[in-house]
Design a protein around this motif. Structure first.
Motif, PDB file in Angstrom:
ATOM      1  N   ASP A 101      42.058   7.017 -20.983  1.00 12.44           N
ATOM      2  CA  ASP A 101      42.819   6.731 -20.298  1.00 12.44           C
ATOM      3  C   ASP A 101      43.855   5.519 -20.530  1.00 12.44           C
ATOM      4  N   LEU A 102      43.403   4.901 -21.874  1.00 14.06           N
ATOM      5  CA  LEU A 102      44.300   4.116 -22.224  1.00 14.06           C
ATOM      6  C   LEU A 102      45.934   4.431 -22.298  1.00 14.06           C
ATOM      7  N   PRO A 103      46.106   5.617 -22.966  1.00 12.39           N
ATOM      8  CA  PRO A 103      47.614   5.841 -23.111  1.00 12.39           C
ATOM      9  C   PRO A 103      48.232   6.132 -21.639  1.00 12.39           C
ATOM     10  N   ARG A 104      47.386   6.677 -20.857  1.00 10.12           N
ATOM     11  CA  ARG A 104      48.149   6.878 -19.508  1.00 10.12           C
ATOM     12  C   ARG A 104      48.366   5.445 -18.897  1.00 10.12           C
ATOM     13  N   ARG A 105      47.757   4.530 -19.266  1.00 12.20           N
ATOM     14  CA  ARG A 105      47.962   3.097 -18.783  1.00 12.20           C
ATOM     15  C   ARG A 105      48.871   2.461 -19.693  1.00 12.20           C
ATOM     16  N   GLY A 106      49.408   3.152 -20.900  1.00 16.08           N
ATOM     17  CA  GLY A 106      50.332   2.382 -21.640  1.00 16.08           C
ATOM     18  C   GLY A 106      49.967   1.317 -22.492  1.00 16.08           C
ATOM     19  N   LEU A 107      48.524   1.502 -22.928  1.00 19.91           N
ATOM     20  CA  LEU A 107      47.892   0.444 -23.495  1.00 19.91           C
ATOM     21  C   LEU A 107      47.059   1.155 -24.824  1.00 19.91           C
ATOM     22  N   ALA A 108      46.694   0.188 -25.748  1.00 17.41           N
ATOM     23  CA  ALA A 108      46.060   0.612 -26.917  1.00 17.41           C
ATOM     24  C   ALA A 108      44.950  -0.243 -26.890  1.00 17.41           C
TER      25      ALA A 108
END
Length: 143
Positions: free
Chosen positions: A12-19
């Motif tokens: 889910d991190l990429p969907r949130r724009g996070l790493a």
């Protein structure tokens, strides 16, 4: 008694724009997942895919740090509809591990020392898994 993690991921991190290296604690706790198998002498007590293992390791580490006089049973709640995905209960015979989702299956009773050894190994495995994802494992307290 053994807690095993496989297939660490942060779907889910990429969907949130996070790493993993930049996500805030509250996101890391729920987004770092792995397949979890809890076993007792080769017998599966509970297994589940995509368990929020960072949150479980975090909660277990904090639970282990509680004083003996205030430490009660452990119940992992996370985002499950029902609390108790992982339960650790003190009995007259020792500590038992189980899950509300497999109510008919519990571990054999183990000593506190054996339980701690299994939990410390699990927490360290999760910390290592967080590192392989590019995150800093120090948000999970050392056991």
């Amino acid at each position: 008694m053994k807690f095993e993690c496989r297939n660490f991921g942060v779907p889910d991190l990429p969907r949130r724009g996070l790493a993993a290296s930049s996500a805030p604690l509250e996101i890391l706790l729920v987004d770092i997942e792995a397949d979890l198998v809890i076993s007792d002498n080769g017998r599966t007590v509970w297994s589940e895919e995509a368990v929020q293992v960072a949150e479980l390791a975090y909660d277990l580490s904090r639970w282990l740090h509680l004083g003996d006089r205030i430490r009660g049973d452990f119940t992992f709640e996370s985002s499950y509809d029902e609390p108790g995905a992982v339960q650790i209960v003190a009995t007259d015979e020792g500590w038992r591990v189980g899950s509300a989702f497999a109510a008919d299956t519990q571990s054999s009773p183990v000593t506190w020392e054996s339980l701690v050894a299994a939990l410390v190994a699990f927490i360290e495995d999760v910390r290592a898994g967080v590192g392989t994802l590019g995150g800093d494992p120090d948000f999970i307290p050392q056991p």
